[in-house]
Design an enzyme around this catalytic site. Structure first.
Site, PDB file in Angstrom:
ATOM      1  N   VAL A 140       1.071  -1.038  -0.325  1.00  0.00           N
ATOM      2  CA  VAL A 140       0.074   0.316  -0.131  1.00  0.00           C
ATOM      3  C   VAL A 140       0.816   1.466   0.200  1.00  0.00           C
ATOM      4  O   VAL A 140       1.843   1.528   0.914  1.00  0.00           O
ATOM      5  CB  VAL A 140      -0.886   0.175   1.379  1.00  0.00           C
ATOM      6  N   CYS A 141       0.879   2.296  -1.250  1.00  0.00           N
ATOM      7  CA  CYS A 141       1.822   3.338  -1.709  1.00  0.00           C
ATOM      8  C   CYS A 141       0.843   3.732  -1.383  1.00  0.00           C
ATOM      9  O   CYS A 141      -0.122   4.310  -2.068  1.00  0.00           O
ATOM     10  CB  CYS A 141       2.576   2.926  -2.432  1.00  0.00           C
TER      11      CYS A 141
END
Length: 393
Positions: A140-141
């Site tokens: 998750v960025c």
């Protein structure tokens, strides 16, 4: 149930969601975080040259040797986690054999590079193959592209890695995230002793998740959650349907070979993929910035910088921009709030670093922060930590 009861239940549910929506770990926009120091800074990362003139099997040998202990530690952890879901050791062995076979089917030169890494540190080929595809499952960025008042473009990202891979209750950390930090490296890909592109990456991972092609474009990639996910593309690949690209191999190919922002944008828009993705791309001219939302087969949306309409920045986390983010994972709104507070006339790489240092944009999954600037071909990356109290993701 009476109407009054329905209304009361709905009101209670709305109140509960409102409490959830207010992130208990959120904080005011950070200031003075750059240059990095203090408890949110875990250190700089080393730089390696990857010589593209060498045979693919030899390009990563030195890096693999230097990071052998750290890489084998991550591989052993992944295998233990996999074993906890597997019925028998025989099943694990069969799975490793299958992944080794997948490695032999990967496109050149990535197949040879992966084989070279496995050989250099004497681990099963299947282990390195798994390491090179798990980005598409557990990330998750947050990526940001912004343009200042003079038309200069900036690009940055937090790499958040290791979701659901071993929560350490005692230390409030993700076990795999902690193991991944020492694998972060800055890479200078050269041909004929000249830089072709630069990247911030994990040692042992031959695809690209962040990079700059000096003077031409910057590129980051975020995972996109979808029911039509990468597992379908992987299954098709195993069955012999191999007309799609592994998304990190596509970004690597473009950083190596593409010659313009428009060419990269066209290929990121139209190339068939094995997994859905968000591609965040910026060029070297005013207005050259976009987020391309991809399914495996088509572009669902292209969101461009548009100074005439006041769109001087773009933010992508892991949710389609036309949908609300998951109530327990809203990094988008805090990032936008801080960008708006900063204002276009004050935007810079240090200012964006401040934003990416603000909880929950910075969280327990954050491995590193990378800053990119195209005109000077500049890249800098730092290891991060999020002191407790801090959001798990």
């Amino acid at each position: 149930m009476r109407a009054s009861g329905v209304v009361a239940a709905a009101t209670a549910l709305a109140a509960a969601l409102a409490v959830l929506a207010k992130d208990p770990f959120a904080e005011e926009c950070r200031r003075q975080e750059y240059p990095p120091s203090g408890p949110r800074f875990k250190g700089k990362i080393p730089t390696y040259i990857i010589n593209l003139d060498l045979p693919p099997s030899e390009r990563w040998t030195q890096l693999a040797h230097d990071k052998q202990t750290e890489l084998t530690g991550v591989l052993q952890t992944l295998k233990k986690m996999l074993a906890s879901f597997a019925p028998t050791e025989k099943f694990i062995a069969a799975l490793e054999s299958k992944f080794a076979w997948i490695g032999s089917t990967l496109p050149y030169p990535f197949n040879e590079e992966i084989k070279g890494i496995a050989s250099a540190i004497n681990v099963p080929l299947g282990d390195i193959v798994v390491f090179n595809i798990f980005y598409e499952i557990f990330t998750v960025c947050t990526s940001i592209v912004a343009e200042d008042s003079s038309g200069k473009l900036y690009h940055a990202r937090n790499l958040d890695f290791g979701l659901f891979l071993g929560w350490d209750v005692k230390n409030s950390t993700w076990s795999t995230t902690e193991l991944l930090r020492p694998l972060m490296v800055s890479l200078d890909f050269q041909r004929n002793n000249k830089t072709v592109f630069k990247s911030s990456n994990l040692a042992g991972y031959v695809g690209m998740i962040s990079g700059v092609k000096p003077g031409i474009f910057t590129l980051t990639m975020n995972e996109r959650f979808s029911v039509d996910g990468g597992y379908i593309g992987l299954f098709e690949w195993i069955l012999g349907q191999r007309d799609g690209w592994w998304m990190s191999f596509l970004t690597r190919n473009l950083l190596e070979n593409s010659t313009s922002y428009e060419d990269a944008k066209e290929k990121l828009t139209n190339t068939k993929l094995l997994a859905p993705a968000y591609f965040i791309l910026a060029g070297n001219k005013s207005g050259e910035g976009c987020i391309i939302t991809r399914s495996r087969t088509t572009a669902l949306d292209i969101w461009n910088l548009d100074l005439k309409r006041g769109i001087w920045y773009l933010v992508e986390t892991n949710y389609d921009r036309w949908k609300d983010p998951f109530v327990l994972d809203n990094r988008r709104d805090p990032a936008m709030k801080c960008l708006n507070q900063t204002k276009q006339e004050n935007i810079s790489l240090p200012a964006i670093f401040n934003i990416l240092s603000t909880k929950p944009v910075l969280n327990k999954l954050t491995v590193s922060t990378t800053l990119l600037e195209v005109s000077e071909g500049h890249i800098e990356s730092y290891l991060r930590d999020c002191p407790t109290p801090c959001s798990p993701w």
